[in-house]
Design a protein around this motif. Sequence first.
Motif, PDB file in Angstrom:
ATOM      1  N   GLN A  90      99.865  34.180  38.783  1.00 32.15           N
ATOM      2  CA  GLN A  90     101.001  33.671  38.054  1.00 32.15           C
ATOM      3  C   GLN A  90     100.221  32.998  36.687  1.00 32.15           C
ATOM      4  OE1 GLN A  90     103.350  31.075  40.424  1.00 32.15           O
ATOM      5  NE2 GLN A  90     104.245  32.669  41.409  1.00 32.15           N
ATOM      6  N   SER A  91      99.251  32.378  36.923  1.00 33.39           N
ATOM      7  CA  SER A  91      98.288  31.675  36.027  1.00 33.39           C
ATOM      8  C   SER A  91      97.647  32.651  35.173  1.00 33.39           C
ATOM      9  CB  SER A  91      97.437  30.607  36.206  1.00 33.39           C
ATOM     10  OG  SER A  91      96.334  31.254  37.179  1.00 33.39           O
ATOM     11  N   GLY A  92      97.450  33.887  35.611  1.00 32.34           N
ATOM     12  CA  GLY A  92      96.572  34.723  34.746  1.00 32.34           C
ATOM     13  C   GLY A  92      95.162  34.661  35.053  1.00 32.34           C
ATOM     14  N   LYS A  93      94.804  33.929  35.905  1.00 34.00           N
ATOM     15  CA  LYS A  93      93.196  33.762  36.231  1.00 34.00           C
ATOM     16  C   LYS A  93      92.735  34.758  37.084  1.00 34.00           C
ATOM     17  CE  LYS A  93      92.826  28.597  36.063  1.00 34.00           C
ATOM     18  NZ  LYS A  93      92.067  28.610  35.013  1.00 34.00           N
ATOM     19  N   ALA A 153      93.474  22.959  44.187  1.00 30.26           N
ATOM     20  CA  ALA A 153      94.760  22.418  43.891  1.00 30.26           C
ATOM     21  C   ALA A 153      94.565  21.738  42.561  1.00 30.26           C
ATOM     22  CB  ALA A 153      94.867  21.391  44.702  1.00 30.26           C
ATOM     23  N   ASP A 154      93.457  21.053  42.167  1.00 30.93           N
ATOM     24  CA  ASP A 154      93.486  20.336  40.659  1.00 30.93           C
ATOM     25  C   ASP A 154      93.413  21.450  39.779  1.00 30.93           C
ATOM     26  OD1 ASP A 154      93.342  17.859  42.170  1.00 30.93           O
ATOM     27  OD2 ASP A 154      91.280  17.615  41.911  1.00 30.93           O
ATOM     28  N   VAL A 155      92.929  22.333  40.034  1.00 31.64           N
ATOM     29  CA  VAL A 155      92.778  23.732  38.860  1.00 31.64           C
ATOM     30  C   VAL A 155      94.174  24.013  38.607  1.00 31.64           C
ATOM     31  CG1 VAL A 155      92.188  26.067  38.428  1.00 31.64           C
ATOM     32  CG2 VAL A 155      90.461  24.379  39.374  1.00 31.64           C
ATOM     33  N   PHE A 156      95.035  24.114  39.381  1.00 30.26           N
ATOM     34  CA  PHE A 156      96.367  24.417  39.388  1.00 30.26           C
ATOM     35  C   PHE A 156      97.211  23.407  39.119  1.00 30.26           C
ATOM     36  CE2 PHE A 156      94.293  28.227  41.316  1.00 30.26           C
ATOM     37  CZ  PHE A 156      94.471  29.296  40.523  1.00 30.26           C
ATOM     38  N   ASN A 157      96.913  22.136  39.187  1.00 27.99           N
ATOM     39  CA  ASN A 157      97.940  21.178  38.985  1.00 27.99           C
ATOM     40  C   ASN A 157      98.916  20.898  40.053  1.00 27.99           C
ATOM     41  OD1 ASN A 157      98.241  18.730  37.537  1.00 27.99           O
ATOM     42  ND2 ASN A 157      99.927  19.725  36.376  1.00 27.99           N
ATOM     43  N   VAL A 158      98.496  21.241  41.394  1.00 31.30           N
ATOM     44  CA  VAL A 158      99.374  20.951  42.473  1.00 31.30           C
ATOM     45  C   VAL A 158      98.679  19.975  43.423  1.00 31.30           C
ATOM     46  CG1 VAL A 158     100.528  23.304  42.165  1.00 31.30           C
ATOM     47  CG2 VAL A 158      98.593  23.068  43.790  1.00 31.30           C
ATOM     48  N   THR A 159      99.533  19.602  44.373  1.00 32.02           N
ATOM     49  CA  THR A 159      98.859  18.767  45.417  1.00 32.02           C
ATOM     50  C   THR A 159      98.426  19.536  46.562  1.00 32.02           C
ATOM     51  OG1 THR A 159     100.927  18.384  46.635  1.00 32.02           O
ATOM     52  CG2 THR A 159     100.607  16.669  44.788  1.00 32.02           C
TER      53      THR A 159
END
Length: 186
Positions: free
Chosen positions: A13-16, A51-57
């Motif tokens: 979804q993020s395109g990474k 999780a930090d890379v995708f800004n989720v817990t």
Amino acid sequence: MNIGEKLKALRTQSGKTLKELAAEVDLSIGFISQFERGKTTIDVANLKKIADVFNVTIQYFFDDDSDDQIIIRSYNQKIDKQLNHAIYKPLSSKSTTLTMQPELLILLPTEAKELPKAYTHEGEEFLYILAGTLTLIINDQIYKLYPGDATHLNSQLPHNWGNLGSLPVKMIIVHDSQHRNSEHHG
């Protein structure tokens, strides 16, 4: 979805690319690929980096957030909301394709032993008492419902309920999904 599938969905979804994510979290491309396919596990420290890379817990990877869940296990029931002295636990998924929304409702005893004020709203409701004694008001009539008792009513009738006893009341309530958020304040 398992943890690896959730990671792959986030990454896609993020395109990474695998290569970009691997560089950001200092893991190998092969390791991340295997993790996404469920071929290996990951430690908490590395999962936290991801999780930090995708800004989720981290909890995101463990929550069962499927809207199409057919079976709701007793050990997986979560509190949907708490309002006044009531605890609501959903007994089905929040799928937009379903019209009924059953909940387990636990009404805790209160010090104030007064009847709640009746009101109306759209829709209809079904109640089934599992434990305790529910005081139900419909059209200014007062009913006591005991375990095994049920009612199904048009919510446009003035109604409400409350727990005037000293023990919790457990009941199953079913609203149609359009009117699920009509809450009783008893």
